[in-house]
Design a protein around this motif. Structure first.
Motif, short mmCIF file in Angstrom:
data_model
loop_
_atom_site.label_atom_id
_atom_site.label_comp_id
_atom_site.label_asym_id
_atom_site.label_seq_id
_atom_site.Cartn_x
_atom_site.Cartn_y
_atom_site.Cartn_z
N LEU A 1 14.97 4.38 -14.20
CA LEU A 1 13.54 4.70 -14.27
C LEU A 1 13.10 4.94 -15.70
N ASP A 2 14.03 5.39 -16.55
CA ASP A 2 13.67 5.62 -17.94
C ASP A 2 13.57 4.33 -18.75
N SER A 3 13.69 3.18 -18.09
CA SER A 3 13.43 1.90 -18.74
C SER A 3 12.00 1.42 -18.52
N LEU A 4 11.23 2.13 -17.67
CA LEU A 4 9.91 1.66 -17.26
C LEU A 4 8.80 2.27 -18.09
N VAL A 5 7.81 1.43 -18.42
CA VAL A 5 6.55 1.86 -19.02
C VAL A 5 5.45 1.47 -18.04
N PHE A 6 4.68 2.46 -17.58
CA PHE A 6 3.73 2.25 -16.49
C PHE A 6 2.30 2.24 -17.04
N VAL A 7 1.56 1.18 -16.75
CA VAL A 7 0.19 1.00 -17.24
C VAL A 7 -0.74 0.87 -16.05
N GLU B 1 -3.37 7.90 -10.20
CA GLU B 1 -2.08 7.23 -10.06
C GLU B 1 -1.14 7.63 -11.20
N ARG B 2 -1.68 7.69 -12.42
CA ARG B 2 -0.85 8.07 -13.56
C ARG B 2 -0.30 9.48 -13.39
N ALA B 3 -1.14 10.40 -12.93
CA ALA B 3 -0.71 11.79 -12.76
C ALA B 3 0.35 11.90 -11.67
N TRP B 4 0.19 11.11 -10.61
CA TRP B 4 1.17 11.15 -9.51
C TRP B 4 2.54 10.66 -10.00
N VAL B 5 2.54 9.55 -10.72
CA VAL B 5 3.80 9.02 -11.23
C VAL B 5 4.42 9.99 -12.23
N GLN B 6 3.60 10.59 -13.07
CA GLN B 6 4.12 11.54 -14.05
C GLN B 6 4.77 12.73 -13.35
N ARG B 7 4.17 13.18 -12.26
CA ARG B 7 4.72 14.32 -11.54
C ARG B 7 6.00 13.97 -10.81
N GLU B 8 6.01 12.79 -10.17
CA GLU B 8 7.15 12.41 -9.34
C GLU B 8 8.31 11.79 -10.12
N LEU B 9 7.97 11.08 -11.17
CA LEU B 9 8.99 10.32 -11.92
C LEU B 9 8.84 10.62 -13.41
N PHE C 1 0.82 -1.22 0.00
CA PHE C 1 0.00 0.00 0.00
C PHE C 1 0.85 1.27 0.00
N ASP C 2 2.12 1.13 -0.40
CA ASP C 2 2.94 2.32 -0.64
C ASP C 2 2.46 3.01 -1.91
N ASP C 3 2.86 4.28 -2.07
CA ASP C 3 2.45 4.97 -3.29
C ASP C 3 3.18 4.39 -4.49
N LYS C 4 2.59 4.58 -5.68
CA LYS C 4 3.11 3.94 -6.88
C LYS C 4 4.51 4.45 -7.26
N ALA C 5 4.79 5.71 -7.04
CA ALA C 5 6.12 6.23 -7.37
C ALA C 5 7.19 5.53 -6.56
N THR C 6 6.94 5.36 -5.27
CA THR C 6 7.89 4.66 -4.40
C THR C 6 8.10 3.23 -4.89
N ASN C 7 7.01 2.57 -5.26
CA ASN C 7 7.14 1.18 -5.71
C ASN C 7 7.81 1.07 -7.07
N LEU C 8 7.63 2.04 -7.92
CA LEU C 8 8.33 2.01 -9.21
C LEU C 8 9.84 2.17 -9.01
N GLU D 1 10.87 10.48 -15.73
CA GLU D 1 11.57 9.58 -16.64
C GLU D 1 10.72 8.39 -17.05
N VAL D 2 9.75 8.03 -16.21
CA VAL D 2 8.90 6.87 -16.50
C VAL D 2 7.91 7.23 -17.60
N LEU D 3 7.76 6.34 -18.57
CA LEU D 3 6.76 6.57 -19.62
C LEU D 3 5.41 6.10 -19.09
N VAL D 4 4.49 7.02 -18.95
CA VAL D 4 3.15 6.72 -18.43
C VAL D 4 2.19 6.63 -19.60
N VAL D 5 1.56 5.49 -19.76
CA VAL D 5 0.65 5.28 -20.89
C VAL D 5 -0.70 5.91 -20.59
#
Length: 597
Positions: free
Chosen positions: A348-354, A360-368, A330-337, A370-374
């Motif tokens: 992190l720039d190797s990851l594609v997040f679905v 959740e997508r907006a949070w990861v996009q803001r925090e990380l 139940f950690d946030d998705k950015a921490t788990n990525l 480098e991650v490609l958010v679909v």
């Protein structure tokens, strides 16, 4: 970096960026080009040359932003109209001189040996062979990574439905040439399938009026698709392809929240349209894993509940053994990525997040960033197409290592977990019974050697890449290591390209796959390099290290291995004698001549 440039980079990385229209992408491309030219975006930039049989300016305008989206900072020089052969064969170098990558853009108008309407299959085969022979001469003159557009389908079909089915049809000829070229290209050339692009774009692919006006053959929608696919292929050639598909579970891999509705309440299976859509995503992910994409799970769930459908749901296509890294808490998705990237030892720039959840997508996009958010649609029937549109996993050819990669990374994650619980790391590493087997350069290893040198980023001395001909010509100086242990064969994971020069053995480049980090393979590789230097009666080993945003760890490794920096330009040297005490690597070395340890 000022706020405007940071905003521009974030804009290029944003979900759905490449789905904008031509005008918006052209503006972004010109802004990126200006920022690179002024030094506001960190470099040094990759130099890309574009040679084409049409005026390529409209494609070139889009490339800087679409490449930046994929982590490639590039300056782009376009050759003159109709200048494919003249630019490539220009003895003075032309636009290709000094390029790090070349894009070659023909159209169906460049087919030079199309047979007549009454052609037999033998006539067709002979015509195709002549076309391929013409291109082979050009490929041999290109010693850098190359991306080539295949021949697009002609808009006119004089033979009607037979045009693509009869040996006398131009569409038949174009298709035949494309297949033959795909089979004949050397390893440093990636072919982009123009017919597949034309099918995606539809009737808007061709624009006869635009071609008559300014020798630009594609419509505006086609220009976006062509430029984005070329950028993806170039990123793959430059080692910037994504590696990991990270999947949320609830309402992404199946319908419903497993913790609320239980196994029986999940929407998954062929009984409903929605359940079939989730099956399609799983089947698509499994096919990606089969060709070398690493699968990971990032779910807000109790781990036992998250794993239950993989084990017990009768309709699940994905199984636990398909997932290289499984994170459910139940950690946030950015921490788990971040945790997933660390476990798999990738950036992190190797990851594609679905993930179906826009929050959740907006949070990861803001925090990380480098991650490609679909950017997923609401309807799960569109999930596969949304991932496909990102073109995140380009490849030019499939090697045996690609086919085993997901399993290899799963083993790595399990090994790390075991090592974390071990009190004696040396005893643990020795218990794995590791073996470094030197692979001779040949048909079975050549593609993998060229691919690994081109794609490796984290353990890599410098940007130098090699063509298959260069590797073959220097076969005695190439040390390619297949790494095995009692758990599995990890494939060719370390390569050193060496040659004698001025009384020293020069390591022209040295790369190692990130999946074998922490296994001390660098120490075994150096032992093999030292053996080669001793056989050549050379008492020094030298190399050139070029710091990049990815390979900072190499500097510490070089110091640990006994190399000392001898010039501010990055030249390092090590003496064979006296031999510095080295860390125990516990790796048995096997060479083709039986000179093991």
């Amino acid at each position: 970096m000022d706020m405007a440039v940071t905003t521009l980079i974030d804009e290029c990385r944003a979900p759905g960026f490449a789905s904008q229209d031509y005008v918006a992408l052209q503006r972004a491309g010109r802004r990126v080009r200006k920022a690179i030219a002024s030094g506001e975006i960190a470099g040094p930039p990759v130099r890309i040359a574009v040679v084409s049989s049409f005026l390529s300016d409209m494609v070139v305008d889009l490339l800087p932003a679409l490449l930046l989206r994929r982590g490639v900072v590039a300056t782009i020089a376009a050759g003159p109209y109709g200048g494919i052969a003249t630019e490539i064969l220009n003895p003075g170098g032309g636009v290709c001189r000094g390029a790090d990558l070349v894009m070659v853009l023909p159209t169906h108008r460049d087919l030079a040996h199309a047979p007549g309407f009454d052609a037999t299959r033998a006539d067709s085969d002979a015509a195709v062979a002549r076309e391929v022979a013409d291109w082979q001469g050009l490929w041999s003159a290109l010693a850098v990574p190359t991306v080539q557009l295949s021949f697009d389908p002609p808009p006119d079909r004089p033979l009607g439905e037979l045009d693509g089915l009869s040996p006398g049809g131009l569409l038949f000829h174009a298709r035949s040439v494309n297949r033959a070229i795909a089979e004949a290209v050397p390893a440093h050339v990636t072919v982009v399938d123009a017919e597949a692009l034309a099918q995606r774009v539809g009737p808007a692919w061709h624009d006869a009026a635009l071609y008559a006006l300014c020798k630009q053959p594609f419509g505006a929608a086609a220009l976006v698709e062509v430029a984005d696919t070329l950028a993806a292929a170039a990123a793959g050639q430059l080692g910037k392809a994504r590696k990991v598909l990270v999947l949320d579970l609830d309402n992404t891999v199946w319908g419903g929240v497993v913790g609320d509705v239980g196994l029986a309440g999940l929407v998954l299976g062929r009984e409903t349209a929605e359940g079939e859509a989730f099956l399609a995503l799983q089947a698509y992910a499994k096919r990606l894993a089969g060709r070398g994409v690493i699968l990971a799970v990032c779910s807000k769930n109790r781990e036992d509940l998250a794993r239950e459908p993989f084990r017990d749901h009768p309709s699940m296509i994905l199984k636990e053994e398909d997932i290289a890294c499984f994170v459910a808490n139940f950690d946030d998705k950015a921490t788990n990525l971040r945790r997933i990237a660390a476990t798999l030892n990738v950036g992190l720039d190797s990851l594609v997040f679905v993930d179906d959840n826009p929050v959740e997508r907006a949070w990861v996009q803001r925090e990380l960033g480098e991650v490609l958010v679909v950017d997923l649609p609401e309807d799960p029937a569109g999930y596969c197409a949304a991932i496909e549109r990102e073109k995140a996993f380009p490849t030019s050819r499939i090697t045996g290592e690609d086919l085993r990669r997901n399993a290899l990374y799963r083993t790595r994650a399990e090994t790390i977990a075991q090592a974390g619980a071990a009190h004696d790391i040396d005893a643990f590493l020795a218990s794995l019974e590791p073996v470094a087997e030197v692979e001779p350069v040949g048909p079975a290893s050549l593609d993998r050697i060229v691919q690994l040198i081109a794609k490796t980023n984290q353990f890599k001395l410098n940007p130098t890449v090699f063509t298959p001909d260069e590797i073959t010509a220097n076969r005695d100086g190439v040390i390619a290591i297949r790494f095995k242990d009692r758990l599995q064969d990890h494939g060719i994971t370390a390569i050193a390209v060496t040659e004698p020069e001025d009384g020293a053995l020069v390591i022209r480049n040295w790369v190692m796959s990130c999946r074998v980090f922490s296994r001390r393979l660098e120490h075994a590789t150096l032992e093999l390099i030292r053996r080669r230097a001793a056989r050549l009666d050379l008492d020094r080993i030298v190399l050139d290290f070029r710091l990049s945003p990815k390979n900072a760890l190499v500097k510490d490794v070089l110091a640990e291995l006994g190399f000392e920096e001898t010039s501010p330009e990055g030249r390092y040297a090590a003496s064979l004698l006296p031999q510095r005490a080295r860390m125990q690597h516990h790796i048995s070395i096997v060479t083709p001549d039986g000179d093991g340890n």
